[in-house]
Design a protein around this motif. Structure first.
Motif, PDB file in Angstrom:
ATOM      1  N   ARG A   1       0.926  -1.065   0.005  1.00 40.03           N
ATOM      2  CA  ARG A   1      -0.204  -0.148  -0.004  1.00 40.03           C
ATOM      3  C   ARG A   1       1.030   1.308   0.075  1.00 40.03           C
ATOM      4  O   ARG A   1       0.632   2.103  -0.809  1.00 40.03           O
ATOM      5  CB  ARG A   1      -0.891   0.073   1.312  1.00 40.03           C
ATOM      6  CG  ARG A   1      -1.812   1.265   1.377  1.00 40.03           C
ATOM      7  CD  ARG A   1      -2.931   1.183   2.355  1.00 40.03           C
ATOM      8  NE  ARG A   1      -3.753   2.303   2.418  1.00 40.03           N
ATOM      9  CZ  ARG A   1      -3.360   3.619   2.992  1.00 40.03           C
ATOM     10  NH1 ARG A   1      -2.190   3.664   3.552  1.00 40.03           N
ATOM     11  NH2 ARG A   1      -4.059   4.405   3.223  1.00 40.03           N
ATOM     12  N   GLN A   2       1.897   1.316   0.925  1.00 36.04           N
ATOM     13  CA  GLN A   2       2.764   2.267   0.810  1.00 36.04           C
ATOM     14  C   GLN A   2       3.400   2.570  -0.523  1.00 36.04           C
ATOM     15  O   GLN A   2       3.572   3.742  -0.870  1.00 36.04           O
ATOM     16  CB  GLN A   2       3.998   2.013   2.010  1.00 36.04           C
ATOM     17  CG  GLN A   2       4.751   3.471   2.211  1.00 36.04           C
ATOM     18  CD  GLN A   2       4.062   4.405   2.586  1.00 36.04           C
ATOM     19  OE1 GLN A   2       3.331   4.410   3.541  1.00 36.04           O
ATOM     20  NE2 GLN A   2       4.312   5.761   2.067  1.00 36.04           N
TER      21      GLN A   2
ATOM     22  N   THR B   1       9.821  13.714   0.683  1.00 34.13           N
ATOM     23  CA  THR B   1       9.956  13.873   2.158  1.00 34.13           C
ATOM     24  C   THR B   1      10.377  12.705   2.650  1.00 34.13           C
ATOM     25  O   THR B   1       9.847  11.661   2.384  1.00 34.13           O
ATOM     26  CB  THR B   1       8.789  14.351   2.930  1.00 34.13           C
ATOM     27  OG1 THR B   1       7.533  13.588   2.371  1.00 34.13           O
ATOM     28  CG2 THR B   1       8.473  15.999   2.184  1.00 34.13           C
ATOM     29  N   ASP B   2      11.234  12.499   3.618  1.00 34.42           N
ATOM     30  CA  ASP B   2      11.842  11.309   4.168  1.00 34.42           C
ATOM     31  C   ASP B   2      10.586  10.800   5.015  1.00 34.42           C
ATOM     32  O   ASP B   2      10.231  11.686   5.724  1.00 34.42           O
ATOM     33  CB  ASP B   2      13.264  11.527   5.046  1.00 34.42           C
ATOM     34  CG  ASP B   2      13.817  10.116   5.169  1.00 34.42           C
ATOM     35  OD1 ASP B   2      13.448   9.155   4.604  1.00 34.42           O
ATOM     36  OD2 ASP B   2      14.342  10.171   6.126  1.00 34.42           O
ATOM     37  N   GLN B   3      10.166   9.508   4.905  1.00 36.99           N
ATOM     38  CA  GLN B   3       9.098   8.986   5.646  1.00 36.99           C
ATOM     39  C   GLN B   3       9.720   7.792   6.334  1.00 36.99           C
ATOM     40  O   GLN B   3      10.532   7.069   6.065  1.00 36.99           O
ATOM     41  CB  GLN B   3       7.923   8.549   4.692  1.00 36.99           C
ATOM     42  CG  GLN B   3       7.490   9.497   4.002  1.00 36.99           C
ATOM     43  CD  GLN B   3       6.461   9.226   3.030  1.00 36.99           C
ATOM     44  OE1 GLN B   3       5.970   7.902   2.831  1.00 36.99           O
ATOM     45  NE2 GLN B   3       5.848  10.185   2.225  1.00 36.99           N
ATOM     46  N   PHE B   4       9.043   7.276   7.416  1.00 33.31           N
ATOM     47  CA  PHE B   4       9.103   5.992   8.051  1.00 33.31           C
ATOM     48  C   PHE B   4       8.855   5.019   7.082  1.00 33.31           C
ATOM     49  O   PHE B   4       7.908   4.927   6.560  1.00 33.31           O
ATOM     50  CB  PHE B   4       8.256   5.913   9.206  1.00 33.31           C
ATOM     51  CG  PHE B   4       8.307   4.767  10.043  1.00 33.31           C
ATOM     52  CD1 PHE B   4       9.583   4.253  10.699  1.00 33.31           C
ATOM     53  CD2 PHE B   4       7.368   3.657   9.776  1.00 33.31           C
ATOM     54  CE1 PHE B   4       9.398   3.214  11.611  1.00 33.31           C
ATOM     55  CE2 PHE B   4       7.487   2.523  10.442  1.00 33.31           C
ATOM     56  CZ  PHE B   4       8.605   2.417  11.465  1.00 33.31           C
ATOM     57  N   SER B   5       9.794   4.085   7.033  1.00 34.49           N
ATOM     58  CA  SER B   5       9.742   3.019   6.145  1.00 34.49           C
ATOM     59  C   SER B   5       8.962   1.586   6.704  1.00 34.49           C
ATOM     60  O   SER B   5       9.629   1.161   7.805  1.00 34.49           O
ATOM     61  CB  SER B   5      11.224   2.543   5.516  1.00 34.49           C
ATOM     62  OG  SER B   5      11.074   1.536   4.661  1.00 34.49           O
ATOM     63  N   ILE B   6       8.007   1.457   6.199  1.00 32.38           N
ATOM     64  CA  ILE B   6       7.306   0.107   6.895  1.00 32.38           C
ATOM     65  C   ILE B   6       7.994  -0.991   6.045  1.00 32.38           C
ATOM     66  O   ILE B   6       7.952  -2.022   7.054  1.00 32.38           O
ATOM     67  CB  ILE B   6       5.770   0.031   5.952  1.00 32.38           C
ATOM     68  CG1 ILE B   6       5.001   1.243   6.629  1.00 32.38           C
ATOM     69  CG2 ILE B   6       5.070  -1.301   6.545  1.00 32.38           C
ATOM     70  CD1 ILE B   6       3.681   1.350   5.843  1.00 32.38           C
TER      71      ILE B   6
END
Length: 54
Positions: free
Chosen positions: A6-7, A23-28
């Motif tokens: 989904r991500q 933008t840097d995001q939390f990586s699932i």
């Protein structure tokens, strides 16, 4: 795995937009891999302990 898929789809939709800004995001994916490594390490320790006592 479903959350990672989904991500990834959301990321692809954002990239297709003209006003995309990274933008840097939390990586699932990284969290999933870390969790699997930890589960594997615990299972290995339990297997070694069981082999020593059995």
């Amino acid at each position: 795995m479903a959350a990672s898929t989904r991500q990834h789809r959301l990321d692809l939709r954002q990239i297709k937009r003209d006003d995309y800004f990274y933008t840097d995001q939390f990586s699932i994916t990284t969290a999933t891999a870390t969790a699997l490594i930890m589960i594997g390490a615990v299972a290995l320790v339990l297997l070694i302990k069981a082999a020593q006592t059995g």
